[in-house]
Design a protein around this motif. Structure first.
Motif, mmCIF file in Angstrom:
data_model
loop_
_atom_site.group_PDB
_atom_site.id
_atom_site.type_symbol
_atom_site.label_atom_id
_atom_site.label_comp_id
_atom_site.label_asym_id
_atom_site.label_seq_id
_atom_site.Cartn_x
_atom_site.Cartn_y
_atom_site.Cartn_z
ATOM 1 N N GLY A 74 0.817 -1.219 0.000
ATOM 2 C CA GLY A 74 0.000 0.000 0.000
ATOM 3 C C GLY A 74 0.855 1.276 0.000
ATOM 4 O O GLY A 74 2.084 1.216 0.121
ATOM 5 N N ILE A 75 0.165 2.403 -0.139
ATOM 6 C CA ILE A 75 0.870 3.702 -0.237
ATOM 7 C C ILE A 75 0.307 4.647 0.831
ATOM 8 O O ILE A 75 -0.909 4.788 0.945
ATOM 9 C CB ILE A 75 0.653 4.321 -1.637
ATOM 10 N N PRO A 76 1.186 5.302 1.616
ATOM 11 C CA PRO A 76 0.676 6.246 2.638
ATOM 12 C C PRO A 76 -0.086 7.402 1.981
ATOM 13 O O PRO A 76 0.268 7.834 0.878
ATOM 14 C CB PRO A 76 1.952 6.774 3.312
ATOM 15 N N PHE A 120 10.442 10.229 -11.139
ATOM 16 C CA PHE A 120 11.488 9.894 -10.159
ATOM 17 C C PHE A 120 11.000 9.940 -8.716
ATOM 18 O O PHE A 120 11.789 9.929 -7.790
ATOM 19 C CB PHE A 120 12.718 10.824 -10.313
ATOM 20 N N ARG A 121 9.705 10.011 -8.522
ATOM 21 C CA ARG A 121 9.163 10.068 -7.156
ATOM 22 C C ARG A 121 8.954 8.637 -6.658
ATOM 23 O O ARG A 121 8.328 7.826 -7.311
ATOM 24 C CB ARG A 121 7.836 10.820 -7.209
ATOM 25 N N GLN A 122 9.512 8.353 -5.469
ATOM 26 C CA GLN A 122 9.310 7.046 -4.861
ATOM 27 C C GLN A 122 8.950 7.251 -3.403
ATOM 28 O O GLN A 122 9.435 8.176 -2.763
ATOM 29 C CB GLN A 122 10.593 6.211 -4.957
ATOM 30 N N VAL A 123 8.109 6.381 -2.906
ATOM 31 C CA VAL A 123 7.739 6.482 -1.491
ATOM 32 C C VAL A 123 8.956 6.100 -0.661
ATOM 33 O O VAL A 123 9.691 5.210 -1.045
ATOM 34 C CB VAL A 123 6.559 5.533 -1.182
ATOM 35 N N THR A 165 13.195 -2.664 -6.363
ATOM 36 C CA THR A 165 13.954 -1.976 -7.413
ATOM 37 C C THR A 165 13.071 -0.967 -8.137
ATOM 38 O O THR A 165 11.861 -0.928 -7.947
ATOM 39 C CB THR A 165 14.483 -3.005 -8.440
ATOM 40 N N GLY A 166 13.705 -0.161 -9.010
ATOM 41 C CA GLY A 166 12.932 0.821 -9.782
ATOM 42 C C GLY A 166 13.555 2.193 -9.659
ATOM 43 O O GLY A 166 14.325 2.454 -8.737
ATOM 44 N N VAL A 167 13.237 3.057 -10.652
ATOM 45 C CA VAL A 167 13.801 4.413 -10.619
ATOM 46 C C VAL A 167 12.719 5.478 -10.488
ATOM 47 O O VAL A 167 13.004 6.666 -10.551
ATOM 48 C CB VAL A 167 14.651 4.686 -11.885
ATOM 49 N N GLY A 168 11.473 5.095 -10.325
ATOM 50 C CA GLY A 168 10.407 6.076 -10.105
ATOM 51 C C GLY A 168 9.850 6.681 -11.381
ATOM 52 O O GLY A 168 9.361 7.814 -11.370
ATOM 53 N N LEU A 169 9.909 5.928 -12.503
ATOM 54 C CA LEU A 169 9.375 6.484 -13.757
ATOM 55 C C LEU A 169 8.078 5.813 -14.202
ATOM 56 O O LEU A 169 7.336 6.366 -15.020
ATOM 57 C CB LEU A 169 10.405 6.329 -14.880
ATOM 58 N N GLY A 170 7.804 4.604 -13.642
ATOM 59 C CA GLY A 170 6.661 3.794 -14.115
ATOM 60 C C GLY A 170 5.357 4.575 -14.125
ATOM 61 O O GLY A 170 4.663 4.641 -15.152
ATOM 62 N N LEU A 171 4.999 5.176 -13.009
ATOM 63 C CA LEU A 171 3.686 5.837 -12.925
ATOM 64 C C LEU A 171 3.618 7.108 -13.754
ATOM 65 O O LEU A 171 2.552 7.474 -14.250
ATOM 66 C CB LEU A 171 3.327 6.130 -11.466
ATOM 67 N N SER A 172 4.778 7.811 -13.909
ATOM 68 C CA SER A 172 4.695 8.996 -14.769
ATOM 69 C C SER A 172 4.513 8.573 -16.224
ATOM 70 O O SER A 172 3.831 9.269 -16.991
ATOM 71 C CB SER A 172 5.892 9.919 -14.590
ATOM 72 N N ILE A 173 5.074 7.405 -16.587
ATOM 73 C CA ILE A 173 4.824 6.881 -17.947
ATOM 74 C C ILE A 173 3.343 6.537 -18.080
ATOM 75 O O ILE A 173 2.688 6.871 -19.078
ATOM 76 C CB ILE A 173 5.715 5.647 -18.213
ATOM 77 N N GLY A 228 -3.414 -2.745 0.597
ATOM 78 C CA GLY A 228 -3.230 -2.942 -0.832
ATOM 79 C C GLY A 228 -3.614 -1.715 -1.631
ATOM 80 O O GLY A 228 -4.043 -0.710 -1.074
ATOM 81 N N SER A 229 -3.428 -1.824 -2.954
ATOM 82 C CA SER A 229 -3.685 -0.669 -3.824
ATOM 83 C C SER A 229 -4.533 -1.096 -5.010
ATOM 84 O O SER A 229 -4.478 -2.252 -5.440
ATOM 85 C CB SER A 229 -2.377 -0.107 -4.368
ATOM 86 N N THR A 230 -5.310 -0.133 -5.515
ATOM 87 C CA THR A 230 -6.058 -0.366 -6.750
ATOM 88 C C THR A 230 -5.848 0.828 -7.665
ATOM 89 O O THR A 230 -6.100 1.973 -7.273
ATOM 90 C CB THR A 230 -7.562 -0.521 -6.451
ATOM 91 N N PHE A 231 -5.353 0.563 -8.853
ATOM 92 C CA PHE A 231 -5.222 1.600 -9.878
ATOM 93 C C PHE A 231 -6.293 1.338 -10.920
ATOM 94 O O PHE A 231 -6.358 0.250 -11.479
ATOM 95 C CB PHE A 231 -3.839 1.548 -10.543
ATOM 96 N N THR A 232 -7.171 2.322 -11.143
ATOM 97 C CA THR A 232 -8.251 2.152 -12.111
ATOM 98 C C THR A 232 -7.987 3.047 -13.312
ATOM 99 O O THR A 232 -7.809 4.263 -13.160
ATOM 100 C CB THR A 232 -9.599 2.535 -11.466
HETATM 101 P P1 ADP Z 1 9.114 2.646 -9.338
HETATM 102 O O1 ADP Z 1 10.091 2.503 -10.395
HETATM 103 O O2 ADP Z 1 9.711 3.067 -8.018
HETATM 104 O O3 ADP Z 1 8.142 1.594 -9.213
HETATM 105 P P2 ADP Z 1 6.782 4.153 -10.092
HETATM 106 O O4 ADP Z 1 6.654 5.521 -10.704
HETATM 107 O O5 ADP Z 1 6.216 3.043 -10.856
HETATM 108 O O6 ADP Z 1 8.297 3.982 -9.764
HETATM 109 O O7 ADP Z 1 6.077 4.215 -8.684
HETATM 110 C C1 ADP Z 1 6.370 5.272 -7.827
HETATM 111 C C2 ADP Z 1 6.235 4.826 -6.396
HETATM 112 O O8 ADP Z 1 4.862 4.564 -6.110
HETATM 113 C C3 ADP Z 1 6.908 3.533 -6.080
HETATM 114 O O9 ADP Z 1 8.279 3.744 -5.791
HETATM 115 C C4 ADP Z 1 6.133 3.015 -4.907
HETATM 116 O O10 ADP Z 1 6.640 3.579 -3.741
HETATM 117 C C5 ADP Z 1 4.725 3.532 -5.164
HETATM 118 N N1 ADP Z 1 3.888 2.466 -5.774
HETATM 119 C C6 ADP Z 1 3.511 2.355 -7.078
HETATM 120 N N2 ADP Z 1 2.686 1.309 -7.259
HETATM 121 C C7 ADP Z 1 2.534 0.747 -6.039
HETATM 122 C C8 ADP Z 1 1.799 -0.409 -5.551
HETATM 123 N N3 ADP Z 1 1.051 -1.190 -6.378
HETATM 124 N N4 ADP Z 1 1.890 -0.704 -4.248
HETATM 125 C C9 ADP Z 1 2.632 0.069 -3.410
HETATM 126 N N5 ADP Z 1 3.344 1.122 -3.800
HETATM 127 C C10 ADP Z 1 3.307 1.454 -5.097
#
Ligand code: ADP
Length: 626
Positions: free
Chosen positions: A529-531, A542-545, A554-562, A583-587
């Motif tokens: 989950g995400i706070p 490049f934002r990561q929790v 792992t990851g560089v924080g680009l997935g969600l901006s893409i 948990g999380s839900t992305f719609t």
């Molecule tokens: P990363 O490469 O770090 O995954 P993303 O841009 O995809 O980068 O995600 C940014 C941040 O959002 C992640 O580092 C993570 O902290 C949080 N995050 C994204 N998806 C989830 C998820 N399904 N559950 C928990 N945290 C998530």
């Protein structure tokens, strides 16, 4: 220019109507009543001062009148004068002694000295009755005149006048009784009552005069107080005016400066007299002058209202230039509007700073662009060797000609998996760079959604690392899409990669459903989950929790901006709903047909992230682009 005298630029020498400066009118202060005790105290002191001030003149008058009378007496009857010499001398000495006392040891008790002198003089007058030459009628006349004169000469109030008249009558009547014992019968009425009437008149006169003096005194008191307040308030506003950091000045209809505060004089670099003679076009270049004139016309039309600020360039007499932010309003003087009050601020420094910030911003953008280009170029260079590594690792594992042992196969599989992960990362960086530069075009095609789901299922099988993780991607038969396959794949694969990555054990699922003309994909997991406070930021590049969490994953924080940029291109929206440890839900919702989506686009628009209601904690919407 007649108003510009020796000190022409001082507020207060002319009266401007300052509508925005609220001063209490003097009459408001003057109207407030004084406490009665204070009035009595102040008036008593005032009366003392009046008596003291008038006492020398009063004593000299008494002395003069007495002397004149005695001289007349001497001329009329020298023999009688000789007989009355002692009492005459006494009468002349009384005012002189009183004056000496009032100016000397008893100067703080002039009231008492006056009363004492009055008594002594009365006694001397009454004592004349004992002399054979003095007639009762003459004494009665003298005493009556004396009582009226004291009421006139001494402003000592009605009570003292009572005492004075009372003592006079007592003395007179006592001596009258003494005299009458020698003569039979009652004295004539005028001798008996004349002094009494004079005494009453003198008391009434003293009372009336005292009342008038008191009223006058109160008026003066109020006036003085209101003048003091007015002066204080004027000094306060003058101080504000003089020491304001803003430039304050007044221009009349002939475009001459009428006032200027110190800040304005300092700004122009001239003294008050030079400023008064400075025509407006000496400090304003033609364009600025035109603008000022236009604004003054507007200010005139608007009357006393507050004008909108505007900027003008100014050239000082020494040739230096500056920019002023100016506000002008029409003001009236003596009921007639013929001037403009201007308040200005030097904004040159602010402009310089803004320009510097702009330059800095441009250079930062340029450097950011160069960095992104560098990362993209490097990633591009990495792509080919990585493909080679993946290819050879697969070949060695799968081709029976190489017959690798179990241990070597394990090594090769790990090499392949790591190289694939690195490949995905490189692809992500390249895709982000293309999206960020607006180089991605939407290429719609028709396909059944099941084909996309099949590929995503295979991806999940590849990336699943834990046997404790269940992945559930059910088919969605009969749904056709006409959109950009690669963009949509990128969106869902990134969401699934995250879901798998952040769910060490439990469930990851992708469900699909039609909603009107749209299609909705839900990627849900039972992961970490995400706070709440991070939800609004996770779509930023490049934002990561929390670093500690991301180090574990792992990851560089680009997935969600893409994801966000691709969804924007497809004309859809993405909503996240998450709770820590639940948990999380992305719609994701996009239109089913490409007619409804843009075919090309620049994915630079920032997401509008809004928290939607407290009842749905952790819900962030990246809204549909307009
Ligand atoms: P990363 O490469 O770090 O995954 P993303 O841009 O995809 O980068 O995600 C940014 C941040 O959002 C992640 O580092 C993570 O902290 C949080 N995050 C994204 N998806 C989830 C998820 N399904 N559950 C928990 N945290 C998530």
């Amino acid at each position: 220019m007649d108003t510009l005298g020796a000190s022409p630029f001082r507020l207060g020498e002319e009266t401007l109507s300052h509508n925005d400066v609220t001063t209490r009118p003097a009459s408001a202060n003057a109207g407030r009543p004084f406490a009665p005790a204070t009035i009595e105290r102040l008036y008593a002191a005032h009366r003392e001062r009046l008596i003291a001030a008038g006492f020398p003149a009063a004593t000299l008058l008494v002395f003069g009148v007495t002397l004149l009378y005695q001289l007349a007496d001497l001329i009329a009857s020298p023999v009688a004068f000789r007989d009355e010499f002692a009492i005459n001398l006494l009468q002349l000495l009384i005012p002189l002694v009183a004056l000496a006392l009032a100016r000397g040891p008893l100067r703080h008790r002039v009231h008492l000295v006056a009363l004492g002198m009055d008594f002594a003089y009365t006694a001397a007058l009454a004592g004349r009755l004992l002399l054979p030459t003095t007639t009762v009628s003459g004494t009665a006349l003298f005493l009556s005149l004396k009582m009226l004169a004291t009421a006139l000469l001494f402003p000592w109030g009605v009570r003292t006048q009572y005492v004075s008249a009372g003592l006079t009558l007592t003395l007179y009547w006592s001596l009258l009784v003494h005299e009458q014992t020698a003569l039979p019968g009652w004295p004539p009425v005028h001798q008996l009552l004349g002094p009494l009437i004079s005494a009453l008149l003198s008391v009434a006169g003293a009372a009336g005069a005292d009342r008038a003096r008191r009223t006058l005194f109160l008026q003066n008191l109020r006036l003085a107080r209101s003048q003091r307040r007015r002066a204080t308030s004027e000094a306060r506003y003058r101080d504000l005016f003089e020491h304001a950091n803003d430039l304050i000045f007044v221009i009349d209809d002939a475009e001459q400066f009428r006032f200027a505060n110190q800040a304005a004089l300092d700004f122009v670099g001239v003294d008050a007299h030079t400023m008064a003679a400075l025509p407006l076009d000496r400090v304003l270049p033609p364009e600025s002058l035109r603008r000022v004139r236009r604004r003054l016309v507007v200010a005139r039309a608007r009357g006393d209202g507050r004008g909108r600020p505007f900027e003008v360039d100014v050239t000082r007499p020494d040739g230096s230039t500056a920019t002023l932010e100016l506000r002008a309003r029409r003001v009236s003087e003596a009921g007639q509007a013929h001037a403009y009050q201007c308040i200005a601020r030097d904004v040159s420094e602010r402009h310089r700073q803004e320009a510097a910030t702009q330059r800095l911003l441009r250079s930062l953008q340029e450097s950011s662009r160069l960095q992104t280009e560098f990362v993209a170029n490097t990633s591009h260079e990495l792509r080919t060797p990585l493909s080679v590594i993946v290819g050879y690792a697969d070949l060695l594992t799968e081709d029976p000609r190489f017959a690798v042992g179990t241990e070597v196969r394990g090594f090769l599989e790990r090499i392949g998996a790591s190289a694939r992960a690195l490949h995905r990362l490189v692809e992500g960086v390249l895709e982000f760079a293309r999206l960020d530069r607006g180089q991605v075009q939407v290429m719609p095609s028709s396909f059944p959604v099941n084909s996309l789901l099949l590929e995503l299922r295979s991806l999940c099988n590849d990336i699943r690392s834990s046997p404790d993780l269940e992945i559930h991607i059910p088919n969605a038969p009969g749904i056709e899409l006409h959109t950009d396959y690669d963009r949509l794949y990128s969106v869902l694969s990134n969401l699934l990669l995250n879901a798998v990555k952040f769910t060490p054990r439990g469930l990851v699922g992708l469900t699909t459903q039609r909603v009107g003309d749209e299609i909705e994909f839900r990627v849900h997991d039972t992961g970490i989950g995400i706070p709440d406070e991070e939800l609004e930021h996770i779509f930023e590049p490049f934002r990561q929790v929390d670093g500690s969490t991301t180090r574990a994953f792992t990851g560089v924080g680009l997935g969600l901006s893409i994801v966000q940029r691709n969804v924007h291109l497809l004309g859809g929206e993405v909503v996240v709903d998450s709770r820590v440890a639940v948990g999380s839900t992305f719609t994701v919702r996009i239109p089913r047909r490409s007619e409804n989506v843009r075919s090309t686009g620049v994915a630079r628009a920032a997401p509008r992230a809004t928290r939607q209601g407290a009842s749905v904690p952790g819900r962030v919407t990246v809204s549909r682009s307009p």
